[in-house]
Design an enzyme around this catalytic site. Structure first.
Site, mmCIF file in Angstrom:
data_model
loop_
_atom_site.group_PDB
_atom_site.id
_atom_site.type_symbol
_atom_site.label_atom_id
_atom_site.label_comp_id
_atom_site.label_asym_id
_atom_site.label_seq_id
_atom_site.Cartn_x
_atom_site.Cartn_y
_atom_site.Cartn_z
ATOM 1 N N LYS A 114 0.814 -1.363 -0.086
ATOM 2 C CA LYS A 114 -0.055 0.112 0.106
ATOM 3 C C LYS A 114 0.902 1.353 0.091
ATOM 4 O O LYS A 114 0.401 2.266 -0.595
ATOM 5 C CB LYS A 114 -1.109 -0.016 1.205
ATOM 6 C CG LYS A 114 -2.263 -0.919 1.098
ATOM 7 C CD LYS A 114 -3.000 -0.892 2.092
ATOM 8 C CE LYS A 114 -4.425 -1.653 1.800
ATOM 9 N NZ LYS A 114 -5.212 -1.611 2.835
ATOM 10 N N LYS A 197 -9.313 -11.199 -8.368
ATOM 11 C CA LYS A 197 -10.341 -11.465 -7.453
ATOM 12 C C LYS A 197 -11.364 -9.921 -7.806
ATOM 13 O O LYS A 197 -10.957 -8.791 -8.141
ATOM 14 C CB LYS A 197 -9.685 -10.614 -6.028
ATOM 15 C CG LYS A 197 -9.736 -11.678 -5.062
ATOM 16 C CD LYS A 197 -9.277 -11.514 -3.694
ATOM 17 C CE LYS A 197 -9.651 -10.138 -3.361
ATOM 18 N NZ LYS A 197 -9.241 -9.732 -1.927
ATOM 19 N N LYS A 200 -13.010 -3.660 -4.957
ATOM 20 C CA LYS A 200 -13.531 -2.505 -5.153
ATOM 21 C C LYS A 200 -12.129 -1.678 -5.871
ATOM 22 O O LYS A 200 -12.670 -0.581 -6.634
ATOM 23 C CB LYS A 200 -13.808 -1.566 -4.023
ATOM 24 C CG LYS A 200 -12.676 -1.570 -3.003
ATOM 25 C CD LYS A 200 -13.408 -0.609 -1.864
ATOM 26 C CE LYS A 200 -12.291 -0.919 -0.383
ATOM 27 N NZ LYS A 200 -12.756 -2.004 0.249
HETATM 28 P P1 ADP Z 1 -11.609 -5.250 -1.314
HETATM 29 O O1 ADP Z 1 -10.823 -6.155 -1.908
HETATM 30 O O2 ADP Z 1 -12.869 -4.890 -2.521
HETATM 31 O O3 ADP Z 1 -10.893 -3.796 -0.989
HETATM 32 P P2 ADP Z 1 -12.133 -5.456 1.143
HETATM 33 O O4 ADP Z 1 -10.583 -5.568 1.525
HETATM 34 O O5 ADP Z 1 -12.441 -4.165 2.200
HETATM 35 O O6 ADP Z 1 -12.469 -5.669 -0.195
HETATM 36 O O7 ADP Z 1 -12.569 -6.855 1.899
HETATM 37 C C1 ADP Z 1 -13.599 -7.057 2.766
HETATM 38 C C2 ADP Z 1 -13.639 -8.363 3.248
HETATM 39 O O8 ADP Z 1 -14.262 -9.070 1.960
HETATM 40 C C3 ADP Z 1 -12.315 -9.257 3.465
HETATM 41 O O9 ADP Z 1 -12.867 -10.054 4.460
HETATM 42 C C4 ADP Z 1 -12.092 -9.864 2.170
HETATM 43 O O10 ADP Z 1 -11.401 -11.009 2.510
HETATM 44 C C5 ADP Z 1 -13.291 -10.227 1.655
HETATM 45 N N1 ADP Z 1 -13.279 -10.116 -0.132
HETATM 46 C C6 ADP Z 1 -13.156 -8.879 -0.621
HETATM 47 N N2 ADP Z 1 -13.078 -9.320 -1.958
HETATM 48 C C7 ADP Z 1 -13.392 -10.717 -2.165
HETATM 49 C C8 ADP Z 1 -13.477 -11.383 -3.144
HETATM 50 N N3 ADP Z 1 -13.388 -11.241 -4.362
HETATM 51 N N4 ADP Z 1 -13.989 -12.938 -2.757
HETATM 52 C C9 ADP Z 1 -13.942 -13.301 -1.501
HETATM 53 N N5 ADP Z 1 -13.838 -12.519 -0.532
HETATM 54 C C10 ADP Z 1 -13.526 -11.228 -0.663
HETATM 55 NA NA NA Z 2 -8.675 -5.583 0.253
#
Ligand code: ADP
Ligand code: NA
Length: 330
Positions: A114, A197, A200
């Site tokens: 990051k 994956k 967002k």
């Molecule tokens: P992003 O990856 O979109 O920034 P976050 O990091 O805020 O989302 O993730 C919040 C939760 O959702 C975490 O527990 C993360 O492991 C889960 N998560 C995020 N994207 C996925 C995905 N594509 N498949 C499964 N779990 C996910």
């Molecule tokens: Na993330």
């Protein structure tokens, strides 16, 4: 026997949960209410480490809480709260930062990623300390288990190291948390690029399903999801990542086994699969959106739910903090 205590948090960094958040994490929170003594936290302190707008943050914290209630978190069966409502998180975070090595924190891969992306001028000390605050989140509740994906393993290791170190130096204070590997969490991939994956930050608008977007838009995204030039509906992550992803989503949303779906779609085409999945998704999303709206339309009630949650959280966290302060010499 006492149920294992679990702690999990989600950052209020988006205007909507996406399908990956739900199927990969939040859906399991709902299930764990009945098997665990569950503490769930909207981690707004973590959400200010990369720069933010106050109004947007406040709104996103509420939207996150409303969505958690809408998917089925029940404040009677779990403890749901907003991190900043519980001052002990920041207080313990400071103490733990004083037993964390600078090099030790600097080795966190997520920080390295990051901060490299943000550049030196936009990298805050808060971003550096993030995993230490996360350790405080977990240790304050004497959590037995923490659900972790691969990306959070290193942070939980740090948490365990800090718990051990504190206990050794200052006397037994913290329970040692274990990683909780959830068996049937789905990993959801981007609909336009099923090799990455759904996320967002990395997904294009058509690659991600936001649960609060217009359901018709979601249906369209499913129907235009990238598949492959073959015709047969098979589960093959390597050679058919797009189709496999659709099957994963379908199975998760309907609680059906992939094999059962494969049987049902034998001899049928990708178009059928997409059309049916789009319907399944819309059927799920519509009542979810209605429930979310009910919570957002009654701010006083939402405030009350979150205030009760913060009280329940503080009943535990204040005891732990008092013990930690006492042991550290305050
Ligand atoms: P992003 O990856 O979109 O920034 P976050 O990091 O805020 O989302 O993730 C919040 C939760 O959702 C975490 O527990 C993360 O492991 C889960 N998560 C995020 N994207 C996925 C995905 N594509 N498949 C499964 N779990 C996910
Ligand atoms: Na993330």
């Amino acid at each position: 026997a006492r149920r294992p205590r679990v702690l999990s948090g989600i950052q209020p960094t988006a205007d909507s949960f996406h399908l990956g958040n739900y199927l990969g994490a939040v859906r399991n929170w709902v299930a764990m209410q009945d098997t665990h003594d569950a503490f769930y936290c909207v981690v707004d302190l973590h959400a200010i480490t990369m720069g933010h707008d106050p109004k947007v943050l406040r709104n996103r914290s509420r939207i996150s809480a409303a969505q958690l209630l809408a998917v089925g978190l029940d404040p009677e069966r779990c403890t749901l709260f907003v991190q900043s409502h519980v001052p002990e998180h920041a207080q313990l975070g400071w103490v733990l930062s004083c037993i964390t090595g600078f090099g030790e924190a600097g080795r966190m891969v997520q920080f390295k990623d990051k901060s490299a992306k943000a550049g030196q001028d936009s990298t805050t000390v808060g971003l550096f300390s993030y995993p230490i605050l996360q350790a405080a989140d977990i240790l304050l509740y004497q959590a037995d288990q923490v659900p972790v994906g691969e990306d959070q393993r290193q942070h939980l290791e740090l948490t365990r190291d800090l718990a051990q170190r504190f206990n050794t130096r200052f006397g037994r204070t913290f329970n040692m948390p274990s990683p909780y590997i959830v068996k049937d969490t789905a990993k959801i991939f981007d609909l336009q690029d099923p090799t990455i994956k759904m996320s967002k930050s990395a997904s294009s608008p058509n690659g991600i399903i936001e649960l609060l977007e217009d359901p018709a838009r979601s249906a369209k995204k499913i129907k235009s999801a990238v598949t492959d030039t073959g015709r047969e509906i098979l589960y093959d992550e390597e050679n058919k990542p797009g189709v496999s992803n659709l099957l994963t989503i379908y199975a998760a949303l309907t609680n059906r086994a992939i094999d059962e779906l494969l049987e049902a779609y034998e001899g049928r085409g990708y178009g059928d699969l997409k059309k049916d999945l789009a319907e399944v998704l819309v059927e799920f999303v519509k009542p979810f959106q209605e429930r979310t709206k009910l919570y957002l339309d009654d701010p006083a009630q939402l405030d009350k739910v979150l205030a009760v949650g913060a009280e329940k959280a503080r009943a535990v966290s204040a005891v732990t903090l008092a013990r930690a302060y006492q042991n550290v010499g305050f």
